[in-house]
Write an enzyme that holds these catalytic residues in place. Sequence first.
Site, PDB file in Angstrom:
ATOM      1  CD1 TRP A 183       5.467  -0.569  -0.896  1.00 55.03           C
ATOM      2  CD2 TRP A 183       4.361   1.117   0.080  1.00 55.03           C
ATOM      3  NE1 TRP A 183       4.141  -0.661  -1.261  1.00 55.03           N
ATOM      4  CE2 TRP A 183       3.444   0.349  -0.675  1.00 55.03           C
ATOM      5  CE3 TRP A 183       3.890   2.231   0.783  1.00 55.03           C
ATOM      6  CZ2 TRP A 183       2.093   0.667  -0.756  1.00 55.03           C
ATOM      7  CZ3 TRP A 183       2.538   2.552   0.706  1.00 55.03           C
ATOM      8  CH2 TRP A 183       1.650   1.762  -0.053  1.00 55.03           C
ATOM      9  CD  GLU A 224       6.971  -2.658   2.354  1.00 53.39           C
ATOM     10  OE1 GLU A 224       7.229  -1.469   2.600  1.00 53.39           O
ATOM     11  OE2 GLU A 224       6.169  -3.330   3.032  1.00 53.39           O
ATOM     12  CE  LYS A 226      -0.028  -3.360  -0.750  1.00 60.90           C
ATOM     13  NZ  LYS A 226      -0.417  -2.267   0.132  1.00 60.90           N
ATOM     14  CG  ASP A 257       4.421  -5.984   4.488  1.00 59.75           C
ATOM     15  OD1 ASP A 257       3.553  -6.843   4.759  1.00 59.75           O
ATOM     16  OD2 ASP A 257       4.362  -4.809   4.922  1.00 59.75           O
ATOM     17  CG  HIS A 260       3.348  -6.100   0.856  1.00 60.39           C
ATOM     18  ND1 HIS A 260       4.132  -5.002   0.656  1.00 60.39           N
ATOM     19  CD2 HIS A 260       2.376  -5.711   1.714  1.00 60.39           C
ATOM     20  CE1 HIS A 260       3.674  -3.994   1.377  1.00 60.39           C
ATOM     21  NE2 HIS A 260       2.616  -4.405   2.034  1.00 60.39           N
ATOM     22  CG  HIS A 284       7.706  -3.706   6.562  1.00 60.51           C
ATOM     23  ND1 HIS A 284       7.096  -2.730   5.822  1.00 60.51           N
ATOM     24  CD2 HIS A 284       8.719  -3.104   7.223  1.00 60.51           C
ATOM     25  CE1 HIS A 284       7.728  -1.582   6.027  1.00 60.51           C
ATOM     26  NE2 HIS A 284       8.722  -1.785   6.871  1.00 60.51           N
ATOM     27  CG  ASP A 292      -0.931  -5.321   2.976  1.00 59.55           C
ATOM     28  OD1 ASP A 292      -0.377  -5.880   3.932  1.00 59.55           O
ATOM     29  OD2 ASP A 292      -0.562  -4.218   2.528  1.00 59.55           O
ATOM     30  CG  ASP A 294      -0.802  -3.580   7.140  1.00 53.19           C
ATOM     31  OD1 ASP A 294       0.372  -3.962   7.177  1.00 53.19           O
ATOM     32  OD2 ASP A 294      -1.322  -3.114   6.109  1.00 53.19           O
ATOM     33  CG  ASP A 324       3.919  -2.277   7.809  1.00 55.66           C
ATOM     34  OD1 ASP A 324       3.189  -1.484   8.428  1.00 55.66           O
ATOM     35  OD2 ASP A 324       4.012  -2.293   6.561  1.00 55.66           O
TER      36      ASP A 324
HETATM   37  C1  RNT Z   1       2.173  -0.741   2.560  1.00 54.12           C
HETATM   38  C2  RNT Z   1       3.517  -1.110   3.046  1.00 54.12           C
HETATM   39  C3  RNT Z   1       4.242  -0.033   3.801  1.00 54.12           C
HETATM   40  C4  RNT Z   1       3.360   0.695   4.782  1.00 54.12           C
HETATM   41  C5  RNT Z   1       4.099   1.595   5.726  1.00 54.12           C
HETATM   42  C6  RNT Z   1       3.191   2.530   6.461  1.00 54.12           C
HETATM   43  O1  RNT Z   1       1.463  -1.800   2.070  1.00 54.12           O
HETATM   44  O2  RNT Z   1       3.460  -2.268   3.802  1.00 54.12           O
HETATM   45  O3  RNT Z   1       5.356  -0.576   4.399  1.00 54.12           O
HETATM   46  O4  RNT Z   1       2.592  -0.189   5.539  1.00 54.12           O
HETATM   47  O5  RNT Z   1       5.084   2.244   5.048  1.00 54.12           O
HETATM   48 ZN    ZN Z   2       5.222  -2.849   4.849  1.00 53.68          ZN
END
Ligand code: RNT
Ligand code: ZN
Length: 416
Positions: A183, A224, A226, A257, A260, A284, A292, A294, A324
């Site tokens: 990523w 990955e 985003k 993810d 994302h 993720h 985003d 998390d 994640d």
């Molecule tokens: C960031 C991505 C990535 C991170 C991690 C820590 O937006 O989701 O995967 O969260 O690598």
């Molecule tokens: Zn991620």
Amino acid sequence: MKTLEGYKYAKAKYAEIGIDTDAVIEKLKNIKISMQCWQGDDVNGFLFKDIALSGGIQTTGNYPGKANTADELRADIDKAFSLIAGKHKLSLHAIYADTDEKVDLDELEPKHFQKWVDWAKENGYGLDFNPTCFSHPMADSGFTISSADEKVRNFWIKHCIASRKIAEYFGKELGQTCCTNFWFPDGYKDIPVDREAPRRRMMTALDEVFAEPIDEKYNLDGIESKVFGIGAESYTVGSNEFCVAYATSRNKMCTLDAGHFHPTEMISDKIPTVLLFTNDLLLHVSRPVRWDSDHVIILDDELCAIAQSIVRNDLLDRTHIGLDFFDASINRVAAWVIGMRNMQKALLKALLEPTAELQNIELEGDYTSRLALLEEYKSYPFGAVWDYFCEVNGVPVGEDWLKEVKAYENEVLSKR
Ligand code: RNT
Ligand code: ZN
């Protein structure tokens, strides 16, 4: 005893719709979930001291007791895993290297992770890996592997190549394929003139990173995508189209993810779609709240839909489920346990569904029955199966795990 009584009723109830709950329990036990190490210390890592988190991601909160050393982090992870049924994987970021050597990201070697490997071996865990392309002076421009500055680009290419070697070592040592997730936060805050050049540079750089073939038995690479990051609101080099096209044309995995994409865009719909065109897929699983953010994953509709997408289409072997999230405002061990157990609950719910029957009903065009049955199945006694699953796997039933986390907080975390 109560658990067994409840389970007997549930078993009979599910048997009526053709589900063998014993077989489901056995299957669930063997589904590996990759738990992210970075929940344990707010994405700090141990390689560099006093470096701010960058790359457009953010942890908020300052709940006491975070892990300050690799030993502390491993102890916390052991605690969390002791409350989660099954044997799982741990996803490491490069900044979690456990070494006294002064070593930069582009010079990392498997030996810098030996303590992690020994620990994983001892406990029967698998390991996944992530190059850390943020929180580093070489990422200060907002660009890493797609930078127009050759020096910067090469630094990150070297780091990614080094990361794959570490991943290969994990795979060999632990006898479990390591998934390496790439990523890159690269992007612009404001509207760019040239939307192509950075992507062309990222494409070429990735081709260099992946030039050396690594046996897929040991390592699988995922890219990955985003939509945007904080400070990179207008343009992200590794967009969804970029990553899907790159992965499909280079025989790589996409990493999806959940946070994302645009707010109403769901990865549950993307899972079976992407897997029509790639061999494997990395997830993720996260929970975006307005952005985003998390947040810790909860047992919400999308989590259930993610599990359904995997289970209904028999994609368990090709989908590598990683989590994640990083919430610094609550007990971090609890955050892991809540998230991991929720992922398992969602999978269990999906496994308890008479999918073939529902698919037939759909093919026949009986959408009334489809809706009626899907809604009725929601109130089947899944909780009793879940409790029994925990009991037979030797982990706390229901909310009993919380007492153990609180005790650990008193005895260990609060003394840090
Ligand atoms: C960031 C991505 C990535 C991170 C991690 C820590 O937006 O989701 O995967 O969260 O690598
Ligand atoms: Zn991620």
